[in-house]
Design a protein around this motif. Structure first.
Motif, short mmCIF file in Angstrom:
data_model
loop_
_atom_site.label_atom_id
_atom_site.label_comp_id
_atom_site.label_asym_id
_atom_site.label_seq_id
_atom_site.Cartn_x
_atom_site.Cartn_y
_atom_site.Cartn_z
N ARG A 291 0.84 -1.21 0.00
CA ARG A 291 0.00 0.00 0.00
C ARG A 291 0.87 1.26 0.00
O ARG A 291 0.56 2.25 -0.65
CB ARG A 291 -0.91 -0.01 1.22
N GLY B 100 1.93 1.85 -3.48
CA GLY B 100 0.90 1.92 -4.50
C GLY B 100 0.82 0.67 -5.34
O GLY B 100 0.44 0.73 -6.52
N THR C 226 -0.18 -3.76 -5.50
CA THR C 226 -0.90 -4.86 -4.85
C THR C 226 0.13 -5.77 -4.19
O THR C 226 1.33 -5.73 -4.54
CB THR C 226 -1.72 -5.66 -5.88
N ARG C 227 -0.32 -6.63 -3.29
CA ARG C 227 0.62 -7.54 -2.63
C ARG C 227 1.28 -8.50 -3.62
O ARG C 227 2.51 -8.71 -3.54
CB ARG C 227 -0.08 -8.32 -1.51
#
Length: 560
Positions: free
Chosen positions: A536, A539, A541-542
């Motif tokens: 996060r 910016g 995604t995992r």
């Protein structure tokens, strides 16, 4: 051959602002012109005034351009080597689309005044345009470029450096080639310095135009009011009213915001009237203590009150035969207003503590920056005095409504403060002038005068007043708020913080992979190993973060 330093510092100075139709090189306004248009101008000059005079005009035009760029160069790379600072000129000439410049030899010592330079020119717009219009030539024709080189180097070195064009594409040579050295080292210097002198034909044309303008002005009966500078329509309307009032003895009420120059208008009215050889007395009513107003205006007899040790004439008597200027008349107490009304009606006064009336012949010019009609409604100003003063009102426009007058006002103020402070500045930059025109001027002309005086003090001797000299306490964001924006930069516009960050990263020597690895590790550490939190923060995604971490780990060199 000499290699140029990186010109990124120069490219960042060039900005396009399509919204307001301007292009900027640092603080100076530029224009983009078709070379065909410049070639057309060149052709018209040659055909109308002949080769010698056309060459002189174009050489001087190039010289002035070189002077401007040299002033910028001396500031831009002040901490670098003298050669790196000097080649700002050739680099700017290329960035401006004039010619490709290749330095062949530069030997210079600014302190000793020594200079020798050889440069090769390719793609000279001037040579190409001349050949296109007039065909191959016997003598070199890059006059504007040559003037630029001389003007730039002369300003940079602080002594006259004369350049000669020894080869020219217009003469069939493969390149244009120039050589520059101090003027006294050229045995034939006199044959070339003549092109840097004022053009006699142009001077005569300008003189003739001045005479025509003067005649036209007299025919139109648009006489400039002395000591009042401006030509904008609202300002001219006020000046016209002053001129008409000056021929009479009518009482005048000057209205307008603080700092618009009401006292200057009052003095101009007095100077144009038949009372010009008599006193002009100015009184700031707001500065008078209420218990001393009457004694100051009407005079006092000895013993009229405690402390009145001698008889003293007031302002009305001191202005006998002339003009009394009552500034901020709306601040007078009601008792004093009643006595002024009597002076207007009867033309006589009484000193404080005296029962004898004295006739006075004084023209009253009053001024206020408050709305007297509202003051009358509020009971702070006598209605009968208001109607007596309001016979001939003149409203002085605020400076924000007369932007056309700012350049001549600035020029007059620069001349005034140059003399006052014993210092000379060349003028004000285009960017600074644009800011002055965009500013809203709550303090009007008085604020402009204070700002120009500050600029004179802060600007370098013989230099230019720049935006930072006028608004030294403002940051860059505040500069933009007064109309000087970042739009139109050649590269994508970005905040100053991003620009500094990019400079730091580029100067670190790290590769792009190293920078990415550093950011990924930092995000994971700051989130205490929580990959979702680190993603996060970046910016991402995992899964995207996991993929990048694995990729960087796979590409990392093995440690033994």
């Amino acid at each position: 051959m000499i290699n140029y330093p990186n010109d990124l510092d120069l490219r960042r100075l060039v900005r396009f602002s399509a919204e307001d139709g301007t292009i900027w090189l640092a603080e100076h306004r530029m224009v983009l012109l078709h070379t065909g248009a410049l070639a057309g101008l060149r052709k018209e000059l040659l055909n109308s005034v002949g080769l010698e005079h056309a060459r002189r005009v174009l050489t001087r035009m190039g010289y002035e351009s070189g002077v401007r760029d040299a002033e910028l160069a001396k500031k831009l790379r002040a901490g670098q080597s003298v050669v790196d600072a000097f080649v700002v000129g050739p680099q700017l000439h290329m960035l401006e689309g004039i010619v490709k410049v290749t330095p062949l030899a530069i030997d210079m010592d600014v302190k000793a005044g020594r200079f020798y330079g050889e440069f090769q020119w390719d793609n000279s717009w001037e040579a190409e345009s001349h050949v296109k219009e007039f065909g191959p030539q016997k003598d070199p024709v890059c006059w504007m470029l040559l003037g630029y080189a001389s003007g730039y180097t002369t300003t940079f070195m602080g002594r006259f450096i004369l350049f000669k064009e020894t080869q020219c594409v217009a003469c069939g040579d493969p390149h244009c080639h120039i050589v520059g050295k101090p003027v006294e080292e050229w045995p034939d210097a006199a044959q070339h310095t003549v092109y840097y002198e004022a053009d006699s034909i142009v001077s005569r044309l300008l003189e003739l135009r001045t005479q025509v303008d003067a005649l036209r002005s007299s025919l139109d009966q648009q006489r400039q009011v002395e000591n009042l500078i401006g030509s904008s329509p609202p300002f001219r309307r006020a000046c016209d009213l002053v001129e008409k009032a000056a021929k009479t003895n009518v009482t005048v009420l000057l209205t307008g915001e603080t700092g618009v120059g009401k006292e200057r208008f009052a003095r101009a009215l007095h100077d144009m009237s038949k009372r010009a050889d008599r006193p002009f007395v100015a009184v700031n009513c707001a500065a008078l203590p209420h218990d001393l107003v009457e004694s100051e205006l009407f005079g006092v007899e000895k013993g009229a009150f405690t402390g009145a040790h001698a008889t003293r004439a007031g302002k009305f008597e001191r202005a006998e035969g002339g003009t009394l200027f009552l500034d901020e008349i709306g601040e007078l107490p009601l008792a004093a207003q009643a006595k002024i009304l009597r002076v207007l009606q009867e033309g006589e006064i009484e000193r404080l503590g005296d029962d004898q009336t004295r006739k006075v012949n004084v023209r009253i010019v009053a001024a206020t920056n408050v709305e007297l009609q509202r003051a009358v409604k509020d009971g702070r100003f006598r209605a009968d005095l208001y109607y007596r003063l309001n016979v001939y009102p003149i409203e002085i426009p605020p400076l924000r409504e007369r932007a056309l007058d700012i350049p001549p006002l600035v020029n007059a103020m620069i001349e005034k403060f140059n003399a006052m402070h014993g210092k000379r500045v060349a003028g004000i930059t285009d960017k600074a002038m644009k800011a002055l025109k965009a500013y809203q001027w709550p303090g009007n002309v008085r604020e402009l005068e204070n700002m120009i005086e500050r600029g004179i003090i802060l600007a370098p001797a013989d230099g230019w007043i720049e935006l930072e000299h006028l608004f030294p306490s403002l940051g860059e964001a505040e500069m933009r708020s007064i109309g000087i924006g970042e739009q139109g930069i050649l590269t994508e516009a970005r905040p100053l913080e991003q620009e500094r960050l990019c400079d730091a990263i580029m100067g670190s020597g790290m590769s792009l992979d190293d920078i990415e690895s550093m950011l990924l590790r930092e995000a994971v550490e700051r989130s205490d190993g929580n990959l979702a939190g680190a993603a996060r923060m970046l910016g991402l995604t995992r899964p995207q973060l996991t993929y990048r971490l694995k990729r960087n780990q796979d590409h990392a060199p093995d440690k033994e």
